[in-house]
Design a protein around this motif. Structure first.
Motif, PDB file in Angstrom:
ATOM      1  N   ARG A 494       0.725  -1.331  -0.008  1.00  0.00           N
ATOM      2  CA  ARG A 494       0.077  -0.263  -0.121  1.00  0.00           C
ATOM      3  C   ARG A 494       0.889   1.326  -0.128  1.00  0.00           C
ATOM      4  N   LYS A 498       1.016   3.898  -2.995  1.00  0.00           N
ATOM      5  CA  LYS A 498       0.662   5.220  -2.769  1.00  0.00           C
ATOM      6  C   LYS A 498       1.760   6.300  -3.218  1.00  0.00           C
ATOM      7  N   GLU A 502       2.183   9.389  -6.007  1.00  0.00           N
ATOM      8  CA  GLU A 502       2.436  10.744  -5.707  1.00  0.00           C
ATOM      9  C   GLU A 502       3.479  11.298  -6.395  1.00  0.00           C
ATOM     10  N   LEU A 525      -7.004   2.855  -4.433  1.00  0.00           N
ATOM     11  CA  LEU A 525      -5.560   3.575  -4.427  1.00  0.00           C
ATOM     12  C   LEU A 525      -4.833   4.040  -5.372  1.00  0.00           C
ATOM     13  N   THR A 588      -6.888  -0.062   5.943  1.00  0.00           N
ATOM     14  CA  THR A 588      -6.181   1.328   5.823  1.00  0.00           C
ATOM     15  C   THR A 588      -5.695   2.034   7.127  1.00  0.00           C
ATOM     16  N   LEU A 591      -2.527   3.917   7.126  1.00  0.00           N
ATOM     17  CA  LEU A 591      -2.378   5.040   6.471  1.00  0.00           C
ATOM     18  C   LEU A 591      -3.229   6.145   7.234  1.00  0.00           C
ATOM     19  N   ARG A 615      -7.873  12.271  -6.951  1.00  0.00           N
ATOM     20  CA  ARG A 615      -6.839  11.704  -6.673  1.00  0.00           C
ATOM     21  C   ARG A 615      -5.776  12.453  -7.370  1.00  0.00           C
ATOM     22  N   SER A 621      -7.249   9.614  -1.868  1.00  0.00           N
ATOM     23  CA  SER A 621      -8.186   8.387  -2.615  1.00  0.00           C
ATOM     24  C   SER A 621      -9.439   8.494  -1.643  1.00  0.00           C
ATOM     25  N   GLY A 652      -4.810   9.710   2.720  1.00  0.00           N
ATOM     26  CA  GLY A 652      -3.961  10.726   1.805  1.00  0.00           C
ATOM     27  C   GLY A 652      -2.867  11.145   3.082  1.00  0.00           C
TER      28      GLY A 652
END
Length: 770
Positions: A494, A498, A502, A525, A588, A591, A615, A621, A652
């Motif tokens: 994950r 991510k 980015e 994601l 999640t 995160l 996004r 997300s 995020g």
């Protein structure tokens, strides 16, 4: 016969209470380990007294420790140990020495136990050991054994377990003169040295042919029986040599780890390990006296606080001293702050030798038990604390930096290459197929043994953690054509997914998913495709069967592709809305996530998720939507429209979550004045009404691009130059802040405020030309 029957009753009672306690803890969403310990307290001699043959149950429970360390040895091979050998040997040894030294000094200053330094050394030995069983179980439950902090903790724990044999050998001489201690220490080191030489010889010349012989029988029972006999036989040998059963079991696992049947061995032993490990934790619970804990609660809580703080202040600087990031050092400090279960062995031996009184022994047991119970909660709380700390601007630079790459090959491709994260069994197959088609690639891995394999094979690599921005940039993620994430644990997957998006939001990423609940999460994601090995195996089986019975291969392939295009929904288990929501929240938890209520006057109301483009514009997300009617939409489709009063569950970074609030409210938020976005509403007194976008030529004249337009409820992603400007048109303008202010005057006085487009997310591939 009656005694044997009593043992059977006790064993059944222990297993039953372990199952009930673990089930209750799981239903309450607590670590199952807590259920085992409490179950042991209830049926133990200080509780209801249901267990009569306590000694025999404790003997059986020792198998749990042996199998735990045996499995750890099989997984934690010599090649993997090299990766953390510095912190394991140097850091682990220093941690034990410093803990003993600090304990002796504290005992001397406070006058505890009189002026006998030997008792301070004894207490220091007890405090220096952390819990291999508890930490290992917590890491396995969170799939963190392969993470940097997981490997650091396991490396230090291995050294502590090896040191246990040395401590047990020296313990009888602590109340003797200094010469006796030196002789005992020399004798213990000699035994360990001889045993190590014998283990190396057996692991190289005896164990491999024995396992091959067992494997040729193709009998699962014989193979398992041989492996268990080998594990327990070596454990008994170390016990006979005056070391420890635990050391022997771990060394037996290390001996098998380098053999080709290590994976098969681990698969067979895991069920035995889990059953006997539960026996071990219940047996620890039996030793806890709840009445004594209650009567001495304040003292024990004070000792627990001192132990946690003291060990944290010793371990954390040591890990940082070996050049690990602060985040890894802090997690290791929290994770190793407890007293280990093997301290029970030392404490019991110390009481027998007269080094401690009965009261001190019970205080040690109580303090150790409380730290063991608290450890799963501490490890569960650590990600939440880091989420909070990383939201603090003055702390984030120290915690979010993952470190520079440890090395890289000289012939890295510079553009249009594929990045493969992880060089395990799946990653190797991906690399092999890409090489067959002469596709340029780069492999990212943090295992020294796998990096050495890449060097020998001549495959371009970056040596480091693929969740690090620095490592991803070194692999050329900004110029890559695609990425394959083949990591074994969901958390690293994950984070890698991510952070790669980015840096490059348009990157084509395919992800490996080990569990059904992660499939849709990875899509949300930003993964372009998600592959689950078990699912793909089922498709291949069905493809073979349908083709064999006469179905056209073209029809079969089309049906299989339709299933893949539906994101595996057909073959995923049915789940209720509450189950989906619970899995989503659990997936999640590592995160940053937040429920955000959409403002009533938000320009996003009425837009579909595809139109809002959250996004790519701000990096968050969207995981779920909660309507005012109470309806919850998990994993919302891109065609879902946002409505007034919606609550959004978003994931995020801290700055991305803050940007969402500004994006939805229309407030000024400009982290960089060269890159901002603004929704503009055309008013009826606009001077450019009726003109086309081509006539305005705002990109050349003003340096601003029109990324999208909304007109009469319709969304136009890339408006053509012939599009004319009408009243109430909404346009998403992107450019520098001064230029956007000029566009405000050109279009209307009643504009919405600029919204951020972070620099790290803006690439030429992402910008739309008006």
């Amino acid at each position: 016969m009656q005694e044997d029957f009593r043992l059977i009753i006790d064993l059944v009672s222990v297993l039953a209470v372990a199952a009930c306690g673990g089930l209750l803890a799981a239903l309450l969403r607590q670590p199952v380990l807590l259920g085992y310990l409490i179950g042991g307290m209830v049926v133990g001699p200080t509780g209801l007294g249901l267990i009569k043959e306590l000694v025999q149950v404790e003997t059986l429970a020792q198998f749990g420790v042996a199998f735990l360390l045996f499995a750890l040895g099989v997984e934690f091979s010599f090649s993997e140990l090299k990766k953390v050998q510095a912190i394991a040997l140097g850091g682990g040894g220093l941690q034990i020495a410093l803990t003993i030294l600090v304990t002796v000094l504290v005992c001397g200053v406070t006058g505890a136990w009189g002026a006998l330094p030997a008792k301070g050394v004894f207490l220091g030995c007890i405090l220096s050991l952390s819990s291999t069983a508890v930490v290992l179980k917590c890491l396995m439950e969170r799939n963190e054994t392969e993470t940097p902090h997981g490997q650091v903790m396991l490396g230090i724990l291995v050294v502590q377990d090896l040191a246990l044999g040395l401590m047990l050998a020296v313990l009888p001489a602590l109340h003797q003169p200094g010469e006796a201690i030196g002789i005992a220490l020399l004798a213990a080191l000699t035994k360990i040295g001889l045993f190590a030489v014998g283990a190396v010889v057996a692991g190289k010349w005896l164990i491999p042919p024995l396992l091959r012989l067992l494997a040729r029988t193709e009998s699962r029972e014989l193979f398992l029986l041989g492996v268990v006999a080998l594990c327990l036989g070596i454990a008994l040998l170390t016990e006979y040599l005056g070391l420890s059963i635990e050391m022997g079991a771990f060394v037996a696992g290390l001996m098998i780890s380098e053999v080709e049947y290590s994976d098969q061995t681990l698969t067979y032993v895991e069920p035995l390990r889990d059953i006997f490990a539960s026996l071990f934790f219940v047996a620890i619970g039996m030793l806890i006296d709840p009445v004594f804990l209650w009567n001495n609660l304040e003292l024990i809580l004070g000792l627990v606080a001192l132990v946690f703080l003291g060990k944290f202040l010793i371990v954390t600087p040591l890990v940082k001293l070996f050049r690990y990031p602060w985040k890894t050092a802090l997690i290791a400090g929290f994770g190793l702050a407890q007293i280990g279960e093997f301290s029970f062995v030392l404490a019991s031996e110390g009481q027998t030798l007269g080094l401690v009184s009965r009261r001190i022994y019970l205080l040690i047991l109580g303090t150790t038990a409380v730290t063991l119970v608290l450890t799963p909660f501490v490890l569960r709380l650590v990600p939440i604390l880091f989420d909070w700390a990383e939201s603090m601007p003055w702390l984030k630079p120290y915690l979010s930096v993952e470190g520079q790459p440890l090395g890289a090959s000289e012939d890295l491709p510079v553009q249009n290459h594929i990045i493969v994260c992880g060089y395990g069994r799946v990653g190797k197959n991906v690399v092999k197929l890409l090489q067959q088609h002469q596709v340029p690639l780069v492999v990212i891995d943090q295992s020294e043994s796998r990096i050495q394999q890449l060097r020998e094979a001549g495959v371009p690599y970056v040596y480091g953690n693929c969740v690090s921005f620095h490592v991803l940039e070194a692999a050329g993620v900004l110029e890559a054509k695609g990425m394959a994430i083949a990591l074994p644990d969901p958390m690293s997957t994950r984070l890698c997914l991510k952070r790669a998006l980015e840096l490059y939001p348009e990157l084509d990423i395919v992800v490996r998913a080990n569990h059904d609940k992660n499939i849709e999460l990875f899509y949300q994601l930003g993964a372009r495709e998600v592959v689950q090995p078990e699912f793909e195996a089922s498709l291949e089986m069905v493809t073979h069967i349908l083709t064999d019975v006469g179905v056209s291969s073209m029809v079969v392939q089309r049906e299989m592709q339709e299933i893949r295009n539906r994101h595996y929904l057909d073959l995923r288990p049915e789940q209720t809305a509450s189950e989906i929501s619970r899995n989503l929240h659990q997936a999640t938890q590592d995160l940053n996530k937040r429920w955000y209520t959409l403002p009533d006057n938000s320009p996003l109301i009425g837009m579909t998720l595809e139109e809002t483009d959250m996004r790519y514009l701000i990096g968050v997300s969207l995981m779920a939507i909660l309507r005012t009617s109470g309806e919850e939409i998990d994993y919302p489709d891109v065609k879902v429209k946002l409505e007034k009063g919606d609550r959004l569950l978003v994931v995020g970074a801290a700055e991305e979550l803050a940007a969402l609030a500004e994006f939805a409210q229309g407030q000024v938020a400009v982290p960089d004045e060269n890159h901002a976005c603004q929704w503009v509403t055309v008013s009826k007194d606009c001077l450019v009404l009726g003109k086309t976008l081509a006539e305005l030529n705002i990109r050349q004249d003003y340096g601003v691009t029109i990324q999208a337009m909304r007109r009469e409820g319709k969304y136009i992603r890339v408006p053509e130059g012939s599009t004319d400007i009408r009243v109430l048109d909404q346009m998403l303008l992107c450019g520098s802040l001064p230029n956007l202010y000029q566009m405000e005057k050109l279009f209307a006085p009643n504009t919405l405020s600029p919204l951020p487009l972070p620099v790290t997310k803006v690439t030429e591939q992402q910008r739309w030309v008006s």
